[in-house]
Scaffold this motif. Structure first.
Motif, mmCIF file in Angstrom:
data_model
loop_
_atom_site.group_PDB
_atom_site.id
_atom_site.type_symbol
_atom_site.label_atom_id
_atom_site.label_comp_id
_atom_site.label_asym_id
_atom_site.label_seq_id
_atom_site.Cartn_x
_atom_site.Cartn_y
_atom_site.Cartn_z
ATOM 1 N N GLN A 50 -7.034 5.345 55.098
ATOM 2 C CA GLN A 50 -7.264 6.355 54.068
ATOM 3 C C GLN A 50 -8.599 6.122 53.374
ATOM 4 O OE1 GLN A 50 -5.216 8.930 53.550
ATOM 5 N NE2 GLN A 50 -3.811 8.200 55.131
ATOM 6 N N GLY A 51 -9.512 5.459 54.043
ATOM 7 C CA GLY A 51 -10.757 5.005 53.426
ATOM 8 C C GLY A 51 -11.729 6.091 53.037
ATOM 9 N N TYR A 52 -12.932 5.675 52.823
ATOM 10 C CA TYR A 52 -14.043 6.481 52.328
ATOM 11 C C TYR A 52 -13.941 6.706 50.823
ATOM 12 C CZ TYR A 52 -15.278 7.795 57.113
ATOM 13 O OH TYR A 52 -15.634 7.773 58.429
ATOM 14 N N HIS A 53 -15.080 6.632 50.216
ATOM 15 C CA HIS A 53 -15.197 7.078 48.834
ATOM 16 C C HIS A 53 -15.304 8.602 48.873
ATOM 17 C CE1 HIS A 53 -16.692 2.965 48.827
ATOM 18 N NE2 HIS A 53 -16.584 2.922 47.519
ATOM 19 N N ILE A 54 -14.975 9.249 47.792
ATOM 20 C CA ILE A 54 -15.226 10.675 47.656
ATOM 21 C C ILE A 54 -15.823 10.933 46.281
ATOM 22 C CG2 ILE A 54 -13.431 11.435 49.252
ATOM 23 C CD1 ILE A 54 -11.688 12.095 46.807
ATOM 24 N N GLY A 55 -16.517 12.035 46.166
ATOM 25 C CA GLY A 55 -17.028 12.445 44.872
ATOM 26 C C GLY A 55 -16.076 13.466 44.262
ATOM 27 N N LEU A 56 -15.480 13.130 43.139
ATOM 28 C CA LEU A 56 -14.583 14.055 42.454
ATOM 29 C C LEU A 56 -15.392 14.797 41.389
ATOM 30 C CD1 LEU A 56 -11.567 14.861 42.531
ATOM 31 C CD2 LEU A 56 -11.235 13.362 40.565
ATOM 32 N N SER A 57 -15.471 16.127 41.523
ATOM 33 C CA SER A 57 -16.268 16.921 40.598
ATOM 34 C C SER A 57 -15.525 17.146 39.289
ATOM 35 C CB SER A 57 -16.607 18.275 41.228
ATOM 36 O OG SER A 57 -15.445 19.102 41.267
ATOM 37 N N ASN A 58 -16.252 17.685 38.303
ATOM 38 C CA ASN A 58 -15.605 18.011 37.035
ATOM 39 C C ASN A 58 -14.508 19.051 37.237
ATOM 40 O OD1 ASN A 58 -18.079 19.381 37.698
ATOM 41 N ND2 ASN A 58 -18.023 20.474 35.761
ATOM 42 N N TYR A 59 -14.706 19.967 38.191
ATOM 43 C CA TYR A 59 -13.683 20.988 38.445
ATOM 44 C C TYR A 59 -12.471 20.372 39.152
ATOM 45 C CZ TYR A 59 -17.545 24.044 37.248
ATOM 46 O OH TYR A 59 -18.581 24.639 36.585
ATOM 47 N N GLY A 60 -12.731 19.455 40.089
ATOM 48 C CA GLY A 60 -11.636 18.760 40.748
ATOM 49 C C GLY A 60 -10.854 17.900 39.771
ATOM 50 N N ALA A 61 -11.578 17.255 38.845
ATOM 51 C CA ALA A 61 -10.922 16.408 37.843
ATOM 52 C C ALA A 61 -10.043 17.243 36.917
ATOM 53 C CB ALA A 61 -11.975 15.642 37.039
ATOM 54 N N GLN A 62 -10.554 18.411 36.519
ATOM 55 C CA GLN A 62 -9.764 19.293 35.655
ATOM 56 C C GLN A 62 -8.471 19.707 36.351
ATOM 57 O OE1 GLN A 62 -12.574 22.443 34.913
ATOM 58 N NE2 GLN A 62 -14.003 21.063 33.875
ATOM 59 N N SER A 63 -8.578 20.096 37.625
ATOM 60 C CA SER A 63 -7.388 20.526 38.366
ATOM 61 C C SER A 63 -6.415 19.371 38.569
ATOM 62 C CB SER A 63 -7.793 21.117 39.723
ATOM 63 O OG SER A 63 -8.380 22.389 39.569
ATOM 64 N N LEU A 64 -6.941 18.176 38.834
ATOM 65 C CA LEU A 64 -6.060 17.025 39.043
ATOM 66 C C LEU A 64 -5.255 16.737 37.782
ATOM 67 C CD1 LEU A 64 -5.116 14.794 40.939
ATOM 68 C CD2 LEU A 64 -7.013 13.384 40.118
ATOM 69 N N LEU A 65 -5.909 16.787 36.621
ATOM 70 C CA LEU A 65 -5.187 16.552 35.367
ATOM 71 C C LEU A 65 -4.175 17.655 35.093
ATOM 72 C CD1 LEU A 65 -7.991 15.187 32.997
ATOM 73 C CD2 LEU A 65 -6.142 13.922 34.104
ATOM 74 N N ASN A 66 -4.479 18.876 35.533
ATOM 75 C CA ASN A 66 -3.512 19.962 35.384
ATOM 76 C C ASN A 66 -2.260 19.702 36.224
ATOM 77 O OD1 ASN A 66 -5.205 21.378 33.675
ATOM 78 N ND2 ASN A 66 -6.001 22.721 35.271
ATOM 79 N N CYS A 67 -2.452 19.034 37.367
ATOM 80 C CA CYS A 67 -1.356 18.846 38.316
ATOM 81 C C CYS A 67 -0.446 17.675 37.986
ATOM 82 C CB CYS A 67 -1.903 18.652 39.736
ATOM 83 S SG CYS A 67 -2.636 20.118 40.492
ATOM 84 N N ILE A 68 -1.014 16.580 37.555
ATOM 85 C CA ILE A 68 -0.228 15.349 37.475
ATOM 86 C C ILE A 68 0.361 15.110 36.089
ATOM 87 C CG2 ILE A 68 -1.495 14.248 39.351
ATOM 88 C CD1 ILE A 68 -3.121 12.722 37.297
ATOM 89 N N PRO A 69 1.530 14.469 36.024
ATOM 90 C CA PRO A 69 2.137 14.122 34.738
ATOM 91 C C PRO A 69 1.440 12.912 34.121
ATOM 92 C CG PRO A 69 3.485 13.277 36.508
ATOM 93 C CD PRO A 69 2.399 14.085 37.155
ATOM 94 N N SER A 70 1.731 12.636 32.871
ATOM 95 C CA SER A 70 1.071 11.529 32.166
ATOM 96 C C SER A 70 1.369 10.182 32.818
ATOM 97 C CB SER A 70 1.509 11.509 30.695
ATOM 98 O OG SER A 70 2.921 11.399 30.600
ATOM 99 N N SER A 71 2.563 10.034 33.419
ATOM 100 C CA SER A 71 2.912 8.763 34.058
ATOM 101 C C SER A 71 1.999 8.450 35.238
ATOM 102 C CB SER A 71 4.367 8.794 34.527
ATOM 103 O OG SER A 71 4.576 9.864 35.452
ATOM 104 N N ILE A 72 1.572 9.477 35.956
ATOM 105 C CA ILE A 72 0.637 9.297 37.067
ATOM 106 C C ILE A 72 -0.787 9.151 36.540
ATOM 107 C CG2 ILE A 72 -0.300 10.331 39.171
ATOM 108 C CD1 ILE A 72 2.558 9.372 39.465
ATOM 109 N N ALA A 73 -1.126 9.954 35.540
ATOM 110 C CA ALA A 73 -2.473 9.902 34.968
ATOM 111 C C ALA A 73 -2.791 8.519 34.404
ATOM 112 C CB ALA A 73 -2.621 10.961 33.880
#
Length: 462
Positions: A50-73
């Motif tokens: 599952q390697g490789y680094h990736i660049g997470l954009s501000n838009y990707g970060a916003q969507s990720l926080l929308n998706c995950i609960p606080s326990s995962i965050a």
């Protein structure tokens, strides 16, 4: 058939997009409850690299926080460590074949993942650990492993999903998040074709000792995404974090090491060209031969200079055999170095798109060139948008899927074509005059971008 009162959603694929969707649906169960099942063709979480680094954009970060609960965050710092002040710059720098800077777009500073997600203007990104992000997203998710989907049958009541092991499941909505070779996409949209670029790329995770990282930083500074353009259609790319990784105590001089992703791309036709210095045939089952092939191409296509010497030394760090002790290997999983074709899928390349109870997200529908780092971000945005659309679910009306698909198609098709265009422009062999023109154009673009950013900051100063 008698359906359960709570509708069932099956997600096929436990990558970043599929896992983000799972969490989003569970997180929003107070608004609309679903029975969510997730299946993955891999046999275990560590079955495939599952390697490789990736660049997470501000838009990707916003969507990720929308998706995950606080326990995962709360576990995100494992995959998204805070920026090291005055040491790291989360951006990209592009140089020519000898290390002269051609393009260095300005970046908005941010301290951590949460500050990145608050950036609403422009595009900013953070280099994160993809494998660790997947581990974080897997927490408390009841993935059913070793379940390869082979086909589905859609009925008026829902969808029957069939797996390679002979089992089958029924659901109200089927989500294909199963990657570029998705059997679900091939059945739903058989006319949607994968576009082969005619470009080969070889990628590897390596552990770089400090003395080599210092040499690289003299050329590229402390920018974490570093690209160099050759003149024969070849290019190199390195992504890293300047955060030391743990090494064995008996390491020579106990020198700090840094995790990095290294990629070399070149026209695929060069795989068929014999060179006098290449004694053995390249065998993708023999990592050592692939690494030597890359080094031969670098020596053949690149001029004699400090940057070329550095690239050769970096590629020498790639494991040429399976590590004897994987536990001591600096990355959790080992992936043999192999040549891969660069490909994409433009979801709007077909005339008709019929919405149904079978819906796609991520690489299954819009795989794209990695050159702009938009693939994972779009997959997470898909999960965010689809989860919001599913809140409108009713048994007799699936128009919400059409709403999701319209937005997804427009957004991702634009990014697929943008990534494809940049890939081709930076992968075209050039003569001496072409190199001069390319370099001058990129330098002019660099001036314009920096001027626009300066003006934008003045106008929209916080």
């Amino acid at each position: 058939m008698q359906q359960d009162k709570i509708p069932t959603i099956i997600i096929v694929g436990a990558g970043l997009g599929g896992l983000s969707l799972y969490h989003a649906l569970i997180k929003n169960k107070d608004k609309r409850e679903f029975n969510v099942k997730i299946f993955e063709r891999e046999s275990s979480p560590t079955d495939r690299w599952q390697g490789y680094h990736i660049g997470l954009s501000n838009y990707g970060a916003q969507s990720l926080l929308n998706c995950i609960p606080s326990s995962i965050a709360s576990n995100l710092p494992k995959a998204t460590p805070n920026t090291v002040p005055d040491v790291e710059t989360h951006g990209i720098i592009i140089t020519d074949q000898v290390g002269n800077v051609l393009l260095a777009p300005p970046t908005k500073p941010f301290k951590d993942f949460y500050e990145l997600a608050k950036i609403s203007r422009g595009l900013s990104s953070m280099i994160i650990y993809r494998d660790r992000l997947r581990d974080v997203l897997l927490d408390d998710v009841p993935v059913q492993w070793n379940k390869k989907c082979t086909k589905y049958v859609e009925t008026q009541e829902g969808v029957w999903v069939f797996f390679e092991d002979g089992t089958q499941e029924f659901c109200n909505i089927l989500v294909g998040a199963d990657g570029i070779n998705s059997p679900i996409r091939k059945q739903k949209l058989p006319e949607l074709q994968i576009v082969n670029y005619g470009i080969t790329h070889v990628g590897v995770d390596i552990s770089i000792p400090k003395h080599l990282m210092d040499r690289a930083s003299k050329i590229h500074g402390n920018v974490l995404a570093r690209k160099t353009l050759g003149t024969k259609g070849d290019s190199t790319f390195m992504m890293t974090r300047l955060i030391p990784i743990k090494q064995e105590q008996d390491d020579e001089k106990n020198e700090p090491h840094y995790r990095a992703t290294l990629v070399y791309s070149y026209p695929s036709e060069l795989d068929n060209v014999d060179t006098e210095s290449e004694k053995a045939k390249v065998d993708d089952n023999d990592p050592a031969s692939v690494i030597e092939h890359v080094k031969v191409l670098i020596r053949t296509l690149r001029p004699d200079c400090e940057l070329t010497d550095l690239l050769l030394e970096l590629w020498d760090l790639a494991p040429k055999t399976i590590p004897n002790d994987p536990i001591k290997f600096p990355f959790k999983n080992y992936n043999p170095v192999q040549r891969r074709m660069m490909r994409d899928i433009d979801p709007m390349s077909i005339k008709s798109w019929t919405s149904s109870r079978v819906v796609l997200l991520g690489d299954a529908v819009h795989a794209m060139s990695p050159i702009l780092g938009l693939g994972a971000n779009n997959a997470i945005q898909d999960a965010d948008k689809l989860s919001q659309a599913l809140l409108k679910y009713t048994d007799n009306n699936i128009s919400f899927i059409e709403e999701y698909e319209k937005e997804m198609l427009k957004r991702t098709s634009a990014d697929v074509l943008k990534s494809r265009n940049v890939t081709f422009k930076t992968s075209t062999p050039l003569g001496p005059f072409g190199v001069i023109v390319r370099d001058r154009i990129l330098k002019v673009i660099n001036v314009m971008i920096n001027f626009y950013s300066f003006a934008d900051n003045l106008i929209f100063k916080d």
